[in-house]
Design an enzyme around this catalytic site. Structure first.
Site, PDB file in Angstrom:
ATOM      1  N   ARG A  62     -33.517  40.129 -67.024  1.00  0.00           N
ATOM      2  CA  ARG A  62     -32.379  40.832 -66.436  1.00  0.00           C
ATOM      3  C   ARG A  62     -32.340  42.289 -66.891  1.00  0.00           C
ATOM      4  O   ARG A  62     -32.056  43.199 -66.100  1.00  0.00           O
ATOM      5  CB  ARG A  62     -31.088  40.118 -66.833  1.00  0.00           C
ATOM      6  N   HIS A  66     -32.362  45.524 -64.466  1.00  0.00           N
ATOM      7  CA  HIS A  66     -31.360  46.592 -64.499  1.00  0.00           C
ATOM      8  C   HIS A  66     -32.007  47.943 -64.786  1.00  0.00           C
ATOM      9  O   HIS A  66     -31.577  48.964 -64.245  1.00  0.00           O
ATOM     10  CB  HIS A  66     -30.300  46.276 -65.557  1.00  0.00           C
ATOM     11  N   ASN A  92     -23.996  46.221 -67.574  1.00  0.00           N
ATOM     12  CA  ASN A  92     -24.898  46.147 -68.729  1.00  0.00           C
ATOM     13  C   ASN A  92     -24.220  45.697 -70.018  1.00  0.00           C
ATOM     14  O   ASN A  92     -24.893  45.522 -71.040  1.00  0.00           O
ATOM     15  CB  ASN A  92     -25.561  47.511 -68.963  1.00  0.00           C
ATOM     16  N   HIS A 190     -32.357  33.948 -61.016  1.00  0.00           N
ATOM     17  CA  HIS A 190     -31.116  33.303 -61.431  1.00  0.00           C
ATOM     18  C   HIS A 190     -31.326  31.837 -61.810  1.00  0.00           C
ATOM     19  O   HIS A 190     -30.420  31.213 -62.360  1.00  0.00           O
ATOM     20  CB  HIS A 190     -30.068  33.406 -60.317  1.00  0.00           C
TER      21      HIS A 190
END
Length: 323
Positions: A62, A66, A92, A190
């Site tokens: 993740r 990002h 974040n 996910h």
């Protein structure tokens, strides 16, 4: 698989759009001469520690995602008195694994001071962490440079929100050269992810401002979430996005989407049009190996988004601080 990475990477460069392979000076084995053990140091550390903390694989992946709405390691930079960095942006605030990256950076710096970027270390670590827990392995061309700017507002404006509908998601991805196919594939991460109740509790308690539930969410699943996880509208409990196999990189997430059990609006959005839903169905009824291969191709494409190369940026000595 690892020993054929160079050959496979060349094939991918012919299969992907020309822009993807020519836009930046990334290449497999970029550090072959300048720091030949760099990738081995990363992999060895990941292989040693991730089996003892397998749930860290998802946060590292993740974090890379990002960062890669501009892959330059800027998500790793700390805020200062004069600047609120990307870490301070709402998307974040729940990131973790920064210490893990710092440890690897320290080992690489001992071997080759000032040579390997934090952006490359993050990209390699995310890939290796997923592979170590039994997930897909993909090529990571290297040669990224570290950015000098990390801005909270920029991160907030660029990172797709869990409340986005499909149209907004597609626009967000398209702005980075990623299409609907990449959107569906990258959302598959996910399967090992978690969510926090506060980011989707409106779907359970107040979807339209009338104390109602989101009708696109399976009512039985919603009732279960309210009973055992998100017991109040302000609950901050963690929820697995793929209950039952959240530590396994598999097709469970997509199967849940077809049952209307994706926890975020952005998950549910993937089933709202024929094209994206058809892709999900194709994955669910196909081979796991096919998903792994396609996920890997989209991850390599993601890893090329707005990278800095050549003389751009710098090679940070410490990932959290600009030189």
């Amino acid at each position: 698989m690892r020993k054929n990475a160079g050959f496979n990477g060349l094939i991918l460069c012919f299969l992907l759009p020309l822009l993807s392979c020519s836009r930046a000076d990334l290449k497999l084995g970029f550090y072959y001469q300048s720091c030949p053990n760099a990738e081995k140091i990363v992999f060895d550390y990941v292989e040693k520690h991730i089996p003892h903390a397998p749930t860290l694989a998802a946060p590292l992946l993740r974090m890379h995602f990002h960062d890669c709405f501009g892959c330059d390691g800027s998500v790793l930079i700390n805020s200062t008195v004069k600047n609120r960095a990307e870490k301070a942006a709402v998307p974040n605030l729940t990131l973790r694994g920064f210490d893990f990256i710092d440890e690897i950076k320290g080992l690489v710096e001992e071997e080759c001071p000032g040579v390997v970027s934090c952006a490359d270390i993050l990209a390699l670590t995310a890939r290796d962490a997923v592979a170590v827990i039994g997930g897909p392995y993909w090529n990571v061309p290297t040669g990224r440079r570290d950015g000098l700017i990390s801005n909270m507002v920029e991160a907030l404006n660029n990172i797709p929100a869990p409340t986005f509908n499909l149209s907004t998601l597609q626009k967000s991805f398209a702005s980075k050269g990623l299409d609907a196919h990449d959107l569906v594939l990258l959302s598959g991460a996910h399967t090992i992810g978690i969510g926090h109740c506060q980011f989707f509790s409106n779907r359970l308690y107040n979807f339209t401002g009338k104390l109602d539930e989101d009708p696109s969410l399976d009512p039985l699943y919603a009732a279960n979430l309210k009973k055992y996880k998100c017991k109040t509208p302000t609950d901050t409990t963690i929820v697995e996005m793929d209950p039952g196999s959240f530590r396994t990189f598999d097709l469970g997430y997509y199967k849940l989407l077809l049952k209307r059990r994706g926890i975020f609006q952005s998950d549910a959005a993937l089933t709202t049009t024929g094209a994206t839903k058809a892709k999900i169905e194709q994955l669910v009824y196909g081979l796991l190996e096919v998903f792994f291969n396609e996920f890997g191709r989209s991850m390599e494409k993601l890893g090329r988004v707005e990278v800095k190369t050549g003389e751009e940026g710098e090679i940070r000595r410490h990932c959290a601080v600009v030189n």
